[in-house]
Motif scaffolding. Structure first.
Motif, mmCIF file in Angstrom:
data_model
loop_
_atom_site.group_PDB
_atom_site.id
_atom_site.type_symbol
_atom_site.label_atom_id
_atom_site.label_comp_id
_atom_site.label_asym_id
_atom_site.label_seq_id
_atom_site.Cartn_x
_atom_site.Cartn_y
_atom_site.Cartn_z
ATOM 1 N N SER A 567 0.814 -1.215 0.000
ATOM 2 C CA SER A 567 0.000 0.000 0.000
ATOM 3 C C SER A 567 0.848 1.265 0.000
ATOM 4 C CB SER A 567 -0.924 -0.001 1.215
ATOM 5 O OG SER A 567 -0.168 -0.039 2.415
ATOM 6 N N GLY A 568 2.167 1.125 0.190
ATOM 7 C CA GLY A 568 3.048 2.284 0.231
ATOM 8 C C GLY A 568 3.397 2.723 1.634
ATOM 9 N N LEU A 569 2.801 2.099 2.645
ATOM 10 C CA LEU A 569 3.090 2.457 4.030
ATOM 11 C C LEU A 569 4.501 2.018 4.405
ATOM 12 C CD1 LEU A 569 2.147 3.437 6.865
ATOM 13 C CD2 LEU A 569 1.383 1.083 7.275
ATOM 14 N N LYS A 570 5.269 2.969 4.972
ATOM 15 C CA LYS A 570 6.610 2.691 5.450
ATOM 16 C C LYS A 570 6.654 2.972 6.939
ATOM 17 C CE LYS A 570 8.724 4.260 1.097
ATOM 18 N NZ LYS A 570 9.658 5.228 0.498
ATOM 19 N N GLY A 571 7.379 2.126 7.665
ATOM 20 C CA GLY A 571 7.490 2.369 9.093
ATOM 21 C C GLY A 571 8.273 1.271 9.785
ATOM 22 N N GLU A 572 8.469 1.467 11.077
ATOM 23 C CA GLU A 572 9.232 0.541 11.904
ATOM 24 C C GLU A 572 8.272 -0.347 12.689
ATOM 25 O OE1 GLU A 572 12.433 0.603 15.630
ATOM 26 O OE2 GLU A 572 11.784 2.475 14.656
ATOM 27 N N ILE A 573 8.580 -1.644 12.762
ATOM 28 C CA ILE A 573 7.763 -2.590 13.526
ATOM 29 C C ILE A 573 8.039 -2.367 15.008
ATOM 30 C CG2 ILE A 573 7.301 -5.014 14.019
ATOM 31 C CD1 ILE A 573 8.087 -5.688 11.188
ATOM 32 N N ARG A 574 6.984 -2.059 15.750
ATOM 33 C CA ARG A 574 7.118 -1.824 17.188
ATOM 34 C C ARG A 574 6.644 -3.023 18.013
ATOM 35 N NH1 ARG A 574 8.057 3.459 18.789
ATOM 36 N NH2 ARG A 574 9.432 4.378 17.198
ATOM 37 N N GLU A 575 5.534 -3.683 17.594
ATOM 38 C CA GLU A 575 4.972 -4.814 18.342
ATOM 39 C C GLU A 575 4.405 -5.832 17.365
ATOM 40 O OE1 GLU A 575 2.027 -3.608 21.127
ATOM 41 O OE2 GLU A 575 3.292 -2.110 22.111
ATOM 42 N N ILE A 576 4.521 -7.120 17.742
ATOM 43 C CA ILE A 576 3.857 -8.208 17.007
ATOM 44 C C ILE A 576 2.922 -8.886 18.000
ATOM 45 C CG2 ILE A 576 4.172 -10.332 15.690
ATOM 46 C CD1 ILE A 576 6.970 -9.383 14.973
ATOM 47 N N ASN A 577 1.635 -8.571 17.925
ATOM 48 C CA ASN A 577 0.651 -9.040 18.887
ATOM 49 C C ASN A 577 -0.090 -10.260 18.357
ATOM 50 O OD1 ASN A 577 1.248 -6.884 20.692
ATOM 51 N ND2 ASN A 577 0.007 -5.524 19.422
ATOM 52 N N VAL A 578 -1.068 -10.708 19.137
ATOM 53 C CA VAL A 578 -1.843 -11.893 18.767
ATOM 54 C C VAL A 578 -2.599 -11.665 17.472
ATOM 55 C CG1 VAL A 578 -3.721 -13.406 19.469
ATOM 56 C CG2 VAL A 578 -2.051 -12.660 21.148
ATOM 57 N N ARG A 579 -3.206 -10.491 17.322
ATOM 58 C CA ARG A 579 -4.098 -10.255 16.192
ATOM 59 C C ARG A 579 -3.492 -9.323 15.151
ATOM 60 N NH1 ARG A 579 -8.337 -7.022 14.722
ATOM 61 N NH2 ARG A 579 -7.923 -5.603 16.440
ATOM 62 N N ASN A 580 -2.587 -8.428 15.537
ATOM 63 C CA ASN A 580 -2.079 -7.448 14.585
ATOM 64 C C ASN A 580 -0.632 -7.101 14.901
ATOM 65 O OD1 ASN A 580 -2.157 -5.442 16.729
ATOM 66 N ND2 ASN A 580 -4.372 -5.400 16.410
ATOM 67 N N THR A 581 -0.033 -6.379 13.970
ATOM 68 C CA THR A 581 1.332 -5.876 14.120
ATOM 69 C C THR A 581 1.283 -4.350 14.109
ATOM 70 O OG1 THR A 581 2.298 -7.812 13.049
ATOM 71 C CG2 THR A 581 3.619 -5.802 13.063
ATOM 72 N N VAL A 582 1.979 -3.727 15.057
ATOM 73 C CA VAL A 582 1.979 -2.268 15.191
ATOM 74 C C VAL A 582 3.187 -1.712 14.437
ATOM 75 C CG1 VAL A 582 2.024 -0.321 16.776
ATOM 76 C CG2 VAL A 582 0.845 -2.437 17.425
ATOM 77 N N ILE A 583 2.913 -0.814 13.481
ATOM 78 C CA ILE A 583 3.961 -0.160 12.682
ATOM 79 C C ILE A 583 3.875 1.344 12.923
ATOM 80 C CG2 ILE A 583 4.803 0.287 10.352
ATOM 81 C CD1 ILE A 583 3.670 -2.390 9.522
#
Length: 730
Positions: A567-583
């Motif tokens: 989608s073009g989103l760039k960012g740093e991975i902060r958390e990998i949770n049960v349901r989603n990943t926080v960028i």
């Protein structure tokens, strides 16, 4: 003329008679389903009101007469229908007759079941008090069985209600009167009768449960009265002492028999190493000797408690109450030991029966000899006898515990005032604790056949919170350990801690659900139920959960990586949770991406293998510029930028000529940047462009500006076109 008229009238009369006869014959032929006039209702025209009214009766005699009429009608209909319908209806009518008889018997039993209240006496002997206690235990077991039957009956009612509604729809779908509608109507009545019979059973069970609870309450009041008004005589005390001596002799003899059984088992195990049946039988017989020894041991404890209780009631001055207290505590400890052993024996006996089943499955009975079959029967009988003895031991231990408790209360009453005051406080605390236990153990609802109490709910909540707390403690300890150790990657620590967190939460959830009555022993059943749940509402959640586990196990994506999505989103991975990943993007905005989207789509990881990145910075110069000078100036300017990575094995900044453009020479600065600026492309590009422009400007190198020529064409001949358009360039 008269003759002609007479003939016409005669023909008309004959025609009318013939038509009437024909209509009657046709009606008789096509309507063999006419109900008996005295029948309760017509099976060709049933409705819910008629079916409900059938079971609304005033007396049992009236209901019986009604049933007789109904069965007569059914027998008549059975003779009138076709042979095929008769074959279908015959077993249905027989079942209706049986269910009606059962319904009548339940009605009669309902009117006769009444329990006489227990008698309240002025004084009670020790045996009378023990009899009341045994009766209460028996009634409590019966009440528990009735409550289990109520649960089964409630589930059966729901199933029968669905079957009745289904049959009702089938009956209503047949519009015209026919044998098919008749058969469907009789089946509908059978479904209604079965439903009402089960409902009556449920009502009777509920009334029996209430009656048992009332009787237990009255007996408990009678038992409290007995505890306060116990009496004994010297003759009874002497009888208890004689009983104690006799049981102790048997107990000593049982110990000798136990030693012999143990020696026999040891000898057989050494001689019959390959004979599994003989070894199993010897082991079971040795267990039986142990159980018999425990039975006599418990009977000795009971006789001892009865003897001392009788002495305390008689208020003998020679008694040492302190010594009796020691005996009470010693008896209680011995009872606990026997109780633990009885549980072990019960499990062992059940396993031995299962082991016998395994032996039978390996060698079929038809291929076995007669002696082998007899040996197997002996094993099975002895193991079953052991289970019966264990149940007898449990019941007699309850008697011993009751008498021991009575003895403790009587000793407290005979003690000094200070000791009695302390004992009263302890007894009050015990009563409060028992009331709390009773309230906690009160059944609130059922999960399947397992009752759920307030204690189960509190245990469930406690286990969940304890699991979360333990998980946080473990995660914090692992994180601190990783911080204090060098050479451990943060991403690896994150993966390990997350997986441990999920594992602890899963185990805690299983334990918590088991306290509510969920049975996870059948894994296939649990997996099937989980599959059904995933097929409906949990598919998306489960998909994201499994995707998160995959992300954690794989090393392609980890916390701290800088990624770019389709989608073009760039960012740093902060958390990998049960349901989603926080960028977190470069603007500081946190974006939640479902794990399944990351797994199924293309992801560009800028820092997967190496934290460094090579940037391409484009710029231009005018034609005629010294290319060597441009290269030298820009490379020196790039080296002065603090983001430029200067490490062994990393190439130095380079300037490449990409294209001869329309307005000038197109160059590109290729430079490796340090780790902290890999994720800040905008900032790094700006700094390099700033340095390039400054360096070129200092060397008077022209940066070309695009030019555009405009030609103005006039259509009027009085304004000729300019022959030198270059003068109009701007």
């Amino acid at each position: 003329m008269r003759k002609l008229t007479f003939i016409i009238l005669l023909c008309l009369s004959l025609f009318i008679e013939f038509k009437g006869f024909s209509d009657e014959a046709i009606e008789k032929e096509t309507s063999p389903l006419k109900p008996v006039s005295e029948a309760p209702f017509n099976f060709l025209d049933l409705n819910i009101e008629n079916l409900d009214n059938y079971f609304k009766i005033s007396t049992i005699a009236e209901f019986k007469n009604q049933n007789i009429k109904l069965l007569e009608e059914l027998k008549t209909l059975l003779q009138e229908v076709s042979q095929d319908s008769s074959k279908i209806l015959k077993p249905i009518i027989e079942k209706i007759a049986l269910n009606l008889k059962s319904y009548e018997q339940l009605l009669e039993a309902k009117t006769s079941q009444k329990t006489a209240p227990p008698l309240i006496l002025s004084t009670y002997s020790i045996e009378e008090a023990l009899t009341i206690e045994r009766t209460i235990r028996t009634l409590e077991i019966e009440l528990k069985n009735i409550q289990d039957d109520l649960v089964d009956s409630k589930e059966e009612l729901a199933s029968l209600q669905d079957a009745f509604i289904k049959q009702k729809r089938t009956y209503e779908s047949i519009k015209e009167p026919s044998e098919a509608k008749l058969v469907s109507g009789i089946q509908l009545f059978l479904e209604k009768l079965t439903l009402e019979l089960t409902r009556l059973k449920f009502i009777n069970l509920n009334e029996r449960a209430l009656e048992k609870e009332k009787t237990i309450s009255l007996l408990e009041a009678s038992l409290n009265n007995a505890n306060a008004n116990l009496f004994s005589t010297e003759e009874q005390s002497d009888a208890f002492f004689s009983k104690l001596e006799e049981i102790e002799k048997k107990w000593i003899l049982s110990k000798e028999l136990l030693r012999q059984a143990e020696a026999k088992e040891t000898r057989i195990l050494s001689e019959s190493q390959n004979d599994a049946e003989t070894s199993l039988l010897a082991s079971i017989e040795e267990d039986r000797a142990e159980i018999n020894e425990a039975l006599l041991h418990n009977q000795a404890l009971l006789a001892s408690s009865e003897y001392y209780l009788s002495k305390v009631i008689l208020s003998s001055q020679s008694l040492n109450l302190q010594e009796i207290r020691k005996i009470i505590y010693s008896n209680r400890a011995k009872l606990n030991t026997i109780r633990k052993k009885s549980l072990e024996w019960q499990l062992l006996s059940e396993r031995q029966i299962q082991r016998l089943g395994g032996l039978l499955s390996q060698e079929p009975l038809e291929t076995s000899s007669e002696g082998f079959n007899q040996k197997q029967r002996n094993i099975l009988k002895t193991a079953q006898d052991n289970l019966l003895l264990i149940q007898k031991l449990k019941n007699e231990m309850e008697d011993t515990l009751f008498i021991n408790t009575l003895l403790e209360k009587q000793v407290s009453l005979k003690s000094a005032a200070s000791e009695r005051w302390l004992q009263d406080i302890l007894d009050f605390g015990k009563r409060i604790w028992k009331s709390f236990q009773d309230s906690f153990k009160k059944e609130l609802f059922y999960i399947g056949k397992n009752p759920v109490t307030l204690l189960n709910i509190l245990q469930f909540i406690f286990i969940i919170f304890a699991t979360i707390w333990l998980s946080r403690i473990v995660l914090r300890a692992l994180t601190n350990l990783a911080i204090n150790r060098r050479g451990i990657k943060k991403s690896l620590v994150y993966r390990i801690t997350r997986l441990i967190n999920y594992l602890l939460l899963a185990i805690g959830m299983l334990f918590a659900l088991s306290t509510l009555g969920f049975d996870f022993s059948n894994f296939l059943l649990v997996a099937g139920a989980l599959g059904v749940g995933l097929g409906f509402g949990l598919q998306s959640i489960f998909n994201n959960f499994i995707s998160g586990i995959i992300i954690l196990f794989e090393s392609h994506l980890k916390v701290g990586d800088y990624i770019e999505l389709e989608s073009g989103l760039k960012g740093e991975i902060r958390e990998i949770n049960v349901r989603n990943t926080v960028i977190t993007d470069n603007d500081g905005i946190d974006v939640l991406i479902p794990n399944s989207e990351i797994i199924s789509s293309k992801v560009l990881n800028w820092t997967m293998k190496s934290p460094y990145r090579r940037f391409h910075i484009p710029f231009k110069t005018a034609y005629g510029t010294d290319k060597e000078l441009v290269q030298k100036v820009v490379v020196e300017a790039a080296k002065k930028v603090p983001h430029t990575l200067a490490r062994i094995g990393i190439p130095e900044p380079q300037v490449r000529l990409l294209n001869l453009g329309e307005n000038g020479l197109e160059f590109e600065l290729v430079v490796w940047v340090s780790e902290q600026y890999t994720k800040r492309f905008g900032k790094a590009s700006s700094d390099y462009l700033w340095a390039i422009e400054t360096a070129l400007n200092n060397e008077k190198i022209v940066i070309p500006v695009p030019k555009r020529e405009i030609h103005i064409i006039h259509s009027d001949s009085n304004h000729p076109q300019d022959s030198n358009p270059s003068e109009n360039n701007k």
